[in-house]
Design a protein around this motif. Sequence first.
Motif, mmCIF file in Angstrom:
data_model
loop_
_atom_site.group_PDB
_atom_site.id
_atom_site.type_symbol
_atom_site.label_atom_id
_atom_site.label_comp_id
_atom_site.label_asym_id
_atom_site.label_seq_id
_atom_site.Cartn_x
_atom_site.Cartn_y
_atom_site.Cartn_z
ATOM 1 N N PRO A 40 6.141 -5.179 10.514
ATOM 2 C CA PRO A 40 5.435 -5.384 9.244
ATOM 3 C C PRO A 40 4.111 -4.623 9.239
ATOM 4 C CG PRO A 40 4.981 -7.213 10.698
ATOM 5 C CD PRO A 40 5.885 -6.281 11.459
ATOM 6 N N GLN A 41 3.383 -4.715 8.142
ATOM 7 C CA GLN A 41 2.030 -4.175 8.088
ATOM 8 C C GLN A 41 1.052 -5.083 8.832
ATOM 9 O OE1 GLN A 41 1.017 -1.156 6.700
ATOM 10 N NE2 GLN A 41 3.231 -0.894 6.696
ATOM 11 N N PRO A 99 -14.998 6.564 3.138
ATOM 12 C CA PRO A 99 -14.073 6.363 4.245
ATOM 13 C C PRO A 99 -12.654 6.101 3.745
ATOM 14 C CG PRO A 99 -15.290 4.353 3.820
ATOM 15 C CD PRO A 99 -15.881 5.404 2.911
ATOM 16 N N ASP A 100 -11.697 6.149 4.646
ATOM 17 C CA ASP A 100 -10.292 5.984 4.292
ATOM 18 C C ASP A 100 -10.007 4.504 4.010
ATOM 19 O OD1 ASP A 100 -7.614 6.157 3.924
ATOM 20 O OD2 ASP A 100 -7.101 6.658 5.992
ATOM 21 N N VAL A 101 -10.146 4.119 2.748
ATOM 22 C CA VAL A 101 -9.981 2.723 2.344
ATOM 23 C C VAL A 101 -9.112 2.671 1.098
ATOM 24 C CG1 VAL A 101 -11.161 0.643 1.518
ATOM 25 C CG2 VAL A 101 -12.216 2.038 3.304
ATOM 26 N N SER A 102 -8.205 1.714 1.045
ATOM 27 C CA SER A 102 -7.395 1.520 -0.159
ATOM 28 C C SER A 102 -7.231 0.028 -0.427
ATOM 29 C CB SER A 102 -6.022 2.174 -0.016
ATOM 30 O OG SER A 102 -5.257 1.539 0.983
ATOM 31 N N LEU A 103 -7.245 -0.317 -1.700
ATOM 32 C CA LEU A 103 -7.045 -1.693 -2.150
ATOM 33 C C LEU A 103 -5.829 -1.729 -3.058
ATOM 34 C CD1 LEU A 103 -7.942 -4.662 -2.490
ATOM 35 C CD2 LEU A 103 -9.347 -3.901 -4.421
ATOM 36 N N GLN A 104 -4.830 -2.503 -2.659
ATOM 37 C CA GLN A 104 -3.612 -2.680 -3.455
ATOM 38 C C GLN A 104 -3.596 -4.106 -3.988
ATOM 39 O OE1 GLN A 104 -0.936 -0.323 -3.817
ATOM 40 N NE2 GLN A 104 -0.011 -1.720 -5.295
ATOM 41 N N ILE A 105 -3.413 -4.254 -5.300
ATOM 42 C CA ILE A 105 -3.341 -5.588 -5.903
ATOM 43 C C ILE A 105 -1.909 -5.818 -6.372
ATOM 44 C CG2 ILE A 105 -4.211 -7.128 -7.688
ATOM 45 C CD1 ILE A 105 -6.805 -5.590 -7.641
ATOM 46 N N GLY A 106 -1.197 -6.635 -5.638
ATOM 47 C CA GLY A 106 0.179 -6.972 -5.988
ATOM 48 C C GLY A 106 0.284 -8.414 -6.449
ATOM 49 N N TRP A 120 -6.861 -1.189 10.490
ATOM 50 C CA TRP A 120 -7.209 -2.519 9.978
ATOM 51 C C TRP A 120 -6.526 -2.804 8.643
ATOM 52 C CZ3 TRP A 120 -9.863 -5.940 12.887
ATOM 53 C CH2 TRP A 120 -10.598 -5.430 13.963
ATOM 54 N N LEU A 121 -6.089 -4.043 8.503
ATOM 55 C CA LEU A 121 -5.489 -4.502 7.248
ATOM 56 C C LEU A 121 -5.915 -5.939 7.002
ATOM 57 C CD1 LEU A 121 -2.072 -3.861 5.745
ATOM 58 C CD2 LEU A 121 -2.634 -6.236 6.204
ATOM 59 N N ILE A 122 -6.336 -6.232 5.773
ATOM 60 C CA ILE A 122 -6.706 -7.584 5.367
ATOM 61 C C ILE A 122 -5.800 -7.988 4.204
ATOM 62 C CG2 ILE A 122 -8.544 -9.073 4.505
ATOM 63 C CD1 ILE A 122 -10.548 -7.089 5.696
ATOM 64 N N ALA A 123 -5.047 -9.066 4.375
ATOM 65 C CA ALA A 123 -4.083 -9.505 3.360
ATOM 66 C C ALA A 123 -4.406 -10.924 2.906
ATOM 67 C CB ALA A 123 -2.663 -9.440 3.919
ATOM 68 N N PHE A 124 -4.186 -11.169 1.629
ATOM 69 C CA PHE A 124 -4.440 -12.497 1.074
ATOM 70 C C PHE A 124 -3.424 -12.769 -0.037
ATOM 71 C CE2 PHE A 124 -6.591 -15.444 -1.866
ATOM 72 C CZ PHE A 124 -6.874 -16.481 -0.987
ATOM 73 N N ALA A 184 -5.397 -8.035 10.329
ATOM 74 C CA ALA A 184 -4.516 -7.439 11.330
ATOM 75 C C ALA A 184 -5.146 -6.166 11.888
ATOM 76 C CB ALA A 184 -3.149 -7.128 10.724
ATOM 77 N N TRP A 185 -5.052 -6.005 13.215
ATOM 78 C CA TRP A 185 -5.558 -4.815 13.905
ATOM 79 C C TRP A 185 -4.399 -4.077 14.552
ATOM 80 C CZ3 TRP A 185 -6.147 -3.829 19.399
ATOM 81 C CH2 TRP A 185 -6.856 -2.654 19.678
ATOM 82 N N LYS A 186 -4.318 -2.764 14.313
ATOM 83 C CA LYS A 186 -3.199 -1.953 14.800
ATOM 84 C C LYS A 186 -3.705 -0.756 15.608
ATOM 85 C CE LYS A 186 -1.779 -1.774 10.471
ATOM 86 N NZ LYS A 186 -0.987 -1.480 9.260
ATOM 87 N N GLY A 187 -4.717 -1.017 16.441
ATOM 88 C CA GLY A 187 -5.338 0.059 17.199
ATOM 89 C C GLY A 187 -4.550 0.522 18.407
#
Length: 427
Positions: free
Chosen positions: A324-325, A52-59, A101-105, A122-125
């Motif tokens: 924002p995201q 599925p369309d999933v991406s993980l960014q580690i900043g 959907w976006l999950i930030a930590f 966050a939900w952006k539907g």
Amino acid sequence: MIRARPAPTFLAATLACIAPARAGDAFEGMAGPYGERLRYDEKGLSLTFPEPDVSLQIGGRLHIDAGGALFSRPGLPEAFPDHVAVRRSWIEPTLTIGRDWLIAFQYDFSDPVLPINDAFVAWKGLPDTIVTLGNMKVPLSLEWLQSNNDTLFVERSGANALVPERRFGVAVGRNGQAWTAVAGVFANAASNGIAGDGVAVGGRATVAPILEERETLHLGLAVIDRRRSRSDGAFSFSAPAGSALFERQLVDTGDLPDAARVTRLGAEFAYRRGPFLLQAEYIRAALQPFAGPGMATSVLGFQGGYVEAAWVLNGEGRGYTRAPQGGTTYATFKGVAVAEGQRVSRGGTGVFELAARYSAIDLDTRGFRGGLEQDVTLGLSWYPEPNLRLIANYVHGRVRPGDAQSETYGTAPFSVDTIIGRLQIYW
């Protein structure tokens, strides 16, 4: 001596993520068995899955401060217990699932009190709408909502002492062509267990009558109203003079255990034209004590504000972003961009930015003395690479201490001169 040290794994990640910027090369691996790709560049480490369309960014970010301060009056205690300290050492994973959907930590290894920063879903539907649940910034103050990677100076103004820290809650935000609006309900910070500071309701609205590529006029209003019970913890306002290295706050109300209701109002103005930015805010906080039997309550009013200006000497001005995201950080100014040819690693000189600010915070009201502080700050920032910034600030502060600080600083006014520098790495 460094006051707080990030974990070895965090330092390793920091060095790994700045290496591509210095070498000038990005790395993208070949597709894996499920189509996943691992990319490694100046923005950090990212892993994407097409199905599925999933991406993980580690900043992350690493801010290291160094400086010194001199009081005008002899006999005052030493200003800085340590002249070098880690201000922030954050790890910031962000998981994006599809378009909605976006999950930030964000976790700060250098802060033992409030290590959890953003921690939300966050939900952006819906079109132009973001619904966020979790720990996030309360929508008050343009300066506060802007990332600490992108603020004009090492620290935000003294008026930021009137702005609450991140809180756990739910917020709904919308944006149009030239306007934004966000509102929410907030409890205590996630690091404090959510409970113990009452419940706040608030929102912020902005409009940009001028919104063009090189010119922006921004106006904003915000209000946050918090109701507290007698069982909630003590309440206070306090502020240092331009640096977190100070051992003690210069103005401080001390604990205010009788705070039944705290209402904050904020007004914002900003104008950007090309490389020039002018920004100002006024914030007022009204504290209403609990009423005893047959007793009238007397509201305590505190206020603060600032005016600041910046000029990017050899680059483009700061961009303006409406949405924002996720979270509540609508309608803010972004950081300074470094063009490819300006990078030191490409033979350039980097980008330079000059800034100046006047700020004030007044914690004296109705016979109550919390202190008055006025600061003038001059700043120079150098951006040699897109994810590297060096900052030098000079701050001249004029302080009239309050009752809570009289044992430390006495009652007579004094001035303090501070020189502070920061090495800032972010990706």
